[in-house]
Design a protein around this motif. Structure first.
Motif, PDB file in Angstrom:
ATOM      1  N   GLU A 113     -35.964   0.197  18.658  1.00 29.77           N
ATOM      2  CA  GLU A 113     -35.312  -1.154  17.999  1.00 29.77           C
ATOM      3  C   GLU A 113     -34.161  -0.677  17.352  1.00 29.77           C
ATOM      4  O   GLU A 113     -33.730  -2.447  17.212  1.00 29.77           O
ATOM      5  CB  GLU A 113     -36.877  -0.348  16.377  1.00 29.77           C
ATOM      6  CG  GLU A 113     -37.602  -0.837  16.382  1.00 29.77           C
ATOM      7  CD  GLU A 113     -38.219  -0.955  15.207  1.00 29.77           C
ATOM      8  OE1 GLU A 113     -37.792  -1.832  14.302  1.00 29.77           O
ATOM      9  OE2 GLU A 113     -39.974  -0.673  14.812  1.00 29.77           O
ATOM     10  N   GLU A 115     -30.019  -1.149  18.734  1.00 26.99           N
ATOM     11  CA  GLU A 115     -29.422  -1.531  19.567  1.00 26.99           C
ATOM     12  C   GLU A 115     -28.596   0.348  20.551  1.00 26.99           C
ATOM     13  O   GLU A 115     -28.669  -0.084  21.798  1.00 26.99           O
ATOM     14  CB  GLU A 115     -27.940  -2.311  19.200  1.00 26.99           C
ATOM     15  CG  GLU A 115     -28.167  -3.552  18.415  1.00 26.99           C
ATOM     16  CD  GLU A 115     -27.242  -5.177  18.398  1.00 26.99           C
ATOM     17  OE1 GLU A 115     -25.628  -4.956  19.043  1.00 26.99           O
ATOM     18  OE2 GLU A 115     -27.651  -5.771  18.315  1.00 26.99           O
ATOM     19  N   SER A 116     -28.725   0.517  19.836  1.00 24.93           N
ATOM     20  CA  SER A 116     -27.660   2.386  20.377  1.00 24.93           C
ATOM     21  C   SER A 116     -28.626   3.124  19.187  1.00 24.93           C
ATOM     22  O   SER A 116     -28.141   3.185  17.898  1.00 24.93           O
ATOM     23  CB  SER A 116     -26.265   2.205  19.603  1.00 24.93           C
ATOM     24  OG  SER A 116     -26.546   3.097  20.543  1.00 24.93           O
TER      25      SER A 116
END
Length: 149
Positions: A113, A115-116
């Motif tokens: 969930e 971004e990184s």
């Protein structure tokens, strides 16, 4: 950073409690190592777990007090202590491994969930700090702050 650790460790601690286990998350690196190999010195535990030797010594002492470990002098060097799981520690492993699997699945869902992935970000931060410590960075920043009029 402290808040993130509180959120993660607090949830893991709660999961152990819900599983009926009186167990601290800080024990996990030592338990995992001793689940894979029969014994280790405190220095080996520190190195393999990526913690300081004083932290390993303290953790081992707590775990021994709770009956999870046996600690004996090394036959080769009486100054070194060899650490093994006690019968109680061995008996606890299957329940712990089930908790660890659930924790891994939860971490994977968190990573999915973001971004990184948090796990990748943390691994990268640890590697970079291994090259130049945060203490060095603070000292450098302090020097720059003092030299700025």
């Amino acid at each position: 950073m402290r808040h993130l650790i509180e959120l993660l460790d607090g949830a893991v601690q709660q999961a152990y409690a819900e599983a009926g286990l009186d167990y601290r998350p800080r024990y996990t690196p030592v338990m995992r190592i001793l689940a894979q190999q029969q014994s280790a010195t405190i220095g080996e535990l520190a190195e393999l777990a990526g913690i300081t030797q004083p932290a390993a010594t303290q953790t081992v002492a707590l775990m021994k007090k709770e009956g999870l470990l046996r600690v004996a002098a090394s036959g080769e060097d009486g100054r070194q202590r060899v650490v093994r799981l006690s019968d109680q520690g061995e008996a606890l492993l299957p329940r712990l491994q089930a908790c660890w699997q659930a924790t891994k699945r939860a971490a994977d869902s968190l990573d999915a969930e973001l971004e990184s992935p948090l796990s990748e970000c943390l691994a990268q931060a640890i590697a970079v700090l291994g090259q130049r410590s945060f203490g060095e960075r603070i000292r450098d920043a302090s020097k720059k702050t003092r030299s700025t009029p």
